[in-house]
Design a protein around this motif. Structure first.
Motif, mmCIF file in Angstrom:
data_model
loop_
_atom_site.group_PDB
_atom_site.id
_atom_site.type_symbol
_atom_site.label_atom_id
_atom_site.label_comp_id
_atom_site.label_asym_id
_atom_site.label_seq_id
_atom_site.Cartn_x
_atom_site.Cartn_y
_atom_site.Cartn_z
ATOM 1 N N GLY A 225 12.817 -17.053 9.153
ATOM 2 C CA GLY A 225 11.959 -17.695 8.150
ATOM 3 C C GLY A 225 11.609 -16.767 6.992
ATOM 4 O O GLY A 225 11.238 -17.222 5.910
ATOM 5 N N VAL A 226 11.712 -15.457 7.203
ATOM 6 C CA VAL A 226 11.400 -14.495 6.134
ATOM 7 C C VAL A 226 12.545 -14.497 5.110
ATOM 8 O O VAL A 226 12.338 -14.286 3.921
ATOM 9 C CB VAL A 226 11.176 -13.079 6.732
ATOM 10 N N GLY A 227 13.746 -14.702 5.608
ATOM 11 C CA GLY A 227 14.876 -14.975 4.725
ATOM 12 C C GLY A 227 15.706 -13.789 4.273
ATOM 13 O O GLY A 227 16.895 -13.726 4.534
ATOM 14 N N ASN A 228 15.072 -12.830 3.580
ATOM 15 C CA ASN A 228 15.851 -11.740 2.971
ATOM 16 C C ASN A 228 14.963 -10.509 2.752
ATOM 17 O O ASN A 228 13.800 -10.489 3.165
ATOM 18 C CB ASN A 228 16.428 -12.205 1.629
ATOM 19 N N LYS A 229 15.536 -9.499 2.110
ATOM 20 C CA LYS A 229 14.806 -8.235 1.915
ATOM 21 C C LYS A 229 13.523 -8.443 1.091
ATOM 22 O O LYS A 229 12.515 -7.794 1.329
ATOM 23 C CB LYS A 229 15.720 -7.210 1.223
ATOM 24 N N GLU A 230 13.599 -9.350 0.111
ATOM 25 C CA GLU A 230 12.397 -9.609 -0.721
ATOM 26 C C GLU A 230 11.284 -10.165 0.173
ATOM 27 O O GLU A 230 10.113 -9.826 0.026
ATOM 28 C CB GLU A 230 12.704 -10.613 -1.846
ATOM 29 N N GLY A 231 11.679 -11.026 1.099
ATOM 30 C CA GLY A 231 10.703 -11.589 2.054
ATOM 31 C C GLY A 231 10.085 -10.480 2.896
ATOM 32 O O GLY A 231 8.862 -10.447 3.114
ATOM 33 N N PHE A 232 10.926 -9.544 3.341
ATOM 34 C CA PHE A 232 10.417 -8.446 4.166
ATOM 35 C C PHE A 232 9.508 -7.509 3.375
ATOM 36 O O PHE A 232 8.645 -6.850 3.953
ATOM 37 C CB PHE A 232 11.566 -7.687 4.837
ATOM 38 N N ALA A 233 9.710 -7.453 2.040
ATOM 39 C CA ALA A 233 8.826 -6.606 1.221
ATOM 40 C C ALA A 233 7.382 -7.124 1.333
ATOM 41 O O ALA A 233 6.427 -6.339 1.354
ATOM 42 C CB ALA A 233 9.299 -6.611 -0.229
ATOM 43 N N LYS A 234 7.237 -8.446 1.456
ATOM 44 C CA LYS A 234 5.882 -9.025 1.623
ATOM 45 C C LYS A 234 5.286 -8.579 2.958
ATOM 46 O O LYS A 234 4.101 -8.274 3.067
ATOM 47 C CB LYS A 234 5.944 -10.558 1.584
ATOM 48 N N LEU A 235 6.125 -8.548 3.996
ATOM 49 C CA LEU A 235 5.653 -8.127 5.322
ATOM 50 C C LEU A 235 5.290 -6.641 5.304
ATOM 51 O O LEU A 235 4.315 -6.214 5.936
ATOM 52 C CB LEU A 235 6.735 -8.378 6.386
ATOM 53 N N GLU A 236 6.085 -5.853 4.552
ATOM 54 C CA GLU A 236 5.803 -4.414 4.459
ATOM 55 C C GLU A 236 4.448 -4.166 3.804
ATOM 56 O O GLU A 236 3.690 -3.300 4.230
ATOM 57 C CB GLU A 236 6.896 -3.699 3.657
ATOM 58 N N ALA A 237 4.152 -4.960 2.763
ATOM 59 C CA ALA A 237 2.865 -4.791 2.071
ATOM 60 C C ALA A 237 1.710 -5.078 3.038
ATOM 61 O O ALA A 237 0.706 -4.353 3.068
ATOM 62 C CB ALA A 237 2.802 -5.720 0.861
ATOM 63 N N LEU A 238 1.873 -6.108 3.858
ATOM 64 C CA LEU A 238 0.819 -6.445 4.828
ATOM 65 C C LEU A 238 0.720 -5.349 5.895
ATOM 66 O O LEU A 238 -0.388 -4.917 6.259
ATOM 67 C CB LEU A 238 1.124 -7.805 5.485
ATOM 68 N N ALA A 239 1.878 -4.892 6.375
ATOM 69 C CA ALA A 239 1.883 -3.840 7.405
ATOM 70 C C ALA A 239 1.183 -2.592 6.881
ATOM 71 O O ALA A 239 0.443 -1.928 7.616
ATOM 72 C CB ALA A 239 3.316 -3.519 7.816
ATOM 73 N N LYS A 240 1.397 -2.302 5.594
ATOM 74 C CA LYS A 240 0.781 -1.108 5.001
ATOM 75 C C LYS A 240 -0.751 -1.235 5.036
ATOM 76 O O LYS A 240 -1.459 -0.296 5.395
ATOM 77 C CB LYS A 240 1.279 -0.965 3.560
ATOM 78 N N GLU A 241 -1.243 -2.420 4.684
ATOM 79 C CA GLU A 241 -2.702 -2.642 4.700
ATOM 80 C C GLU A 241 -3.275 -2.507 6.106
ATOM 81 O O GLU A 241 -4.399 -2.090 6.307
ATOM 82 C CB GLU A 241 -3.056 -4.024 4.141
ATOM 83 N N LEU A 242 -2.467 -2.897 7.111
ATOM 84 C CA LEU A 242 -2.943 -2.878 8.499
ATOM 85 C C LEU A 242 -2.640 -1.552 9.198
ATOM 86 O O LEU A 242 -2.966 -1.369 10.370
ATOM 87 C CB LEU A 242 -2.269 -4.017 9.292
ATOM 88 N N GLY A 243 -1.988 -0.639 8.479
ATOM 89 C CA GLY A 243 -1.610 0.649 9.083
ATOM 90 C C GLY A 243 -0.546 0.479 10.151
ATOM 91 O O GLY A 243 -0.545 1.185 11.157
ATOM 92 N N GLY A 244 0.349 -0.476 9.955
ATOM 93 C CA GLY A 244 1.373 -0.735 10.966
ATOM 94 C C GLY A 244 2.789 -0.589 10.452
ATOM 95 O O GLY A 244 3.030 -0.013 9.385
ATOM 96 N N GLU A 245 3.719 -1.118 11.220
ATOM 97 C CA GLU A 245 5.145 -1.044 10.893
ATOM 98 C C GLU A 245 5.733 -2.455 10.856
ATOM 99 O O GLU A 245 5.151 -3.386 11.421
ATOM 100 C CB GLU A 245 5.894 -0.255 11.977
#
Ligand SMILES: Cc1cc2nc3c(=O)[nH]c(=O)nc-3n(C[C@H](O)[C@H](O)[C@H](O)COP(=O)(O)OP(=O)(O)OC[C@H]3O[C@@H](n4cnc5c(N)ncnc54)[C@H](O)[C@@H]3O)c2cc1C
Length: 336
Positions: A225-245
């Protein structure tokens, strides 16, 4: 073989460069439970050179006894001397159960020890238990037929009953520095002729650029459902805020969007973070096998019938491409 002579739960206490591997401590936690069910002891087998100081850590994590085999030949892992040392322990002390971490070393050592001692080995067990009936059988469960079936395996006629378990599957006990245990130094006569067949010429250490997702406390995981690298960039931004991976389902690894080292599941890593956010992941059984023990699972999926919701503590039905950036923004504004 007189099965009644065999007792206690033995754990291979894997160490590398004098550092105990987490999986060894996790296995001690499980071994404690199994040994208590049979009124037996937990015995850690610590092999290496100058490793005796590690024994107290093993005791603190649940071992009653630590058998130390300290020898120059065991300084670096090699199949033959390690197999000989464990085979010596099996012959002398007759363990009933033996657990080994399914690391690269454990996956090499386990089968060799089991073959040499003519006993069975269940690889990659996900559940280990002693039956609560009179038989007190040791039951080892692992996924079979591509994860469509859970097979429970017994080793009825030979000992030790051996199993490998992947890192992250079992839970270590809280260390108790006051626990007391016995440290036994075991002297092994190695067959130097056999050992000389393989020599360690050089150890080349890979630079550790790969993130170990099984160590992360927070994982923001993405699926098709994330689709592509651009989609994963959104997940990375959230992970960064949460201190995760960021981690991934196999679908996105097969599509070449994410690297295999970040794959969660039966053919990827088993993870148990404090928070697992599954974004656009349907929740196939092979994926669930790698993450369902996470402390808190939040799933975002646009299909309210997606199976991921059956394991989620909190479910959000909607478009992840809208929800994930909204969550990230909210977290950012809370920190201001
Ligand atoms: C032997 C074997 C081993 C396997 N090992 C693994 C493994 O280790 N790990 C693993 O993950 N899989 C593994 N698989 C594959 C597994 O069966 C599934 O095919 C895979 O997990 C599906 O990945 P997915 O959930 O990302 O994709 P899909 O099943 O296609 O699910 C995508 C989900 O995204 C949702 N979605 C789509 N768009 C959006 C949006 N905009 N917002 C919100 N939600 C959206 C959909 O509703 C759907 O639920 C294995 C399979 C086999 C046979």
């Amino acid at each position: 073989m007189n099965l009644a002579e065999y007792k206690d739960v033995y754990v291979f206490a894997e160490q590398r460069d004098g550092k105990l591997q987490n999986v060894a401590l996790e296995l001690l936690g499980k071994a404690r439970e199994l040994a208590d069910a049979n009124n037996e002891n937990v015995v850690a087998m610590l092999l290496g050179k100058d490793v005796k100081p590690l024994a107290q850590t093993l005791i603190a994590h649940g071992a009653d006894k630590v058998m130390v085999v300290d020898n120059d030949l065991l300084k670096d892992y090699l199949t033959e001397p390690y197999t000989e040392a464990i085979t010596h322990i099996i012959k002398e002390y007759k363990p009933s159960i033996m657990l080994i971490g399914a690391t690269t070393i454990g996956r090499d050592l386990g089968p060799r020890v089991s073959a040499r001692n003519r006993t069975g080995l269940t690889a990659d067990a996900t559940k280990l238990e002693i039956s609560d009936d009179e038989a007190h059988e040791f039951r080892m469960t692992r996924p079979a037929f591509g994860g469509n079936l859970m097979a429970t395996i017994l080793c009825k006629n030979t000992r030790p009953q051996m199993s490998t378990v992947r890192p992250g599957v079992m839970q270590k006990l809280t260390a108790d520095a006051n626990r007391k245990g016995e440290v036994i130094c075991v002297d092994v006569k190695f067959d130097t002729e056999k050992i000389a067949r393989v020599k360690l010429v050089k150890t080349v250490k890979e630079e550790k650029t790969v993130t170990d997702i099984s160590e992360a406390k927070v994982l923001v995981s993405g699926g098709r459902g994330v689709g592509n690298k651009e989609g994963f960039a959104k997940l990375e931004a959230l992970a960064k805020e949460l201190g995760g991976e960021v981690s991934s389902s196999r679908a996105m690894v097969d599509a070449g969007v994410m690297e295999q080292s970040r794959q969660v599941g039966q053919t990827g890593k088993t993870v148990r973070p404090a928070l697992y956010m599954a974004c656009g992941i349907s929740g196939a059984i092979q994926h669930l096998a790698g993450m369902e023990e996470s402390d808190l699972i939040i799933a975002i999926n646009k299909d309210k019938y997606a199976p991921i919701f059956s394991v989620a503590d909190l479910g959000i039905v909607g478009d992840l491409h809208k929800i994930v950036p909204m969550l990230t923004e909210r977290l950012k504004s809370m920190q201001k």
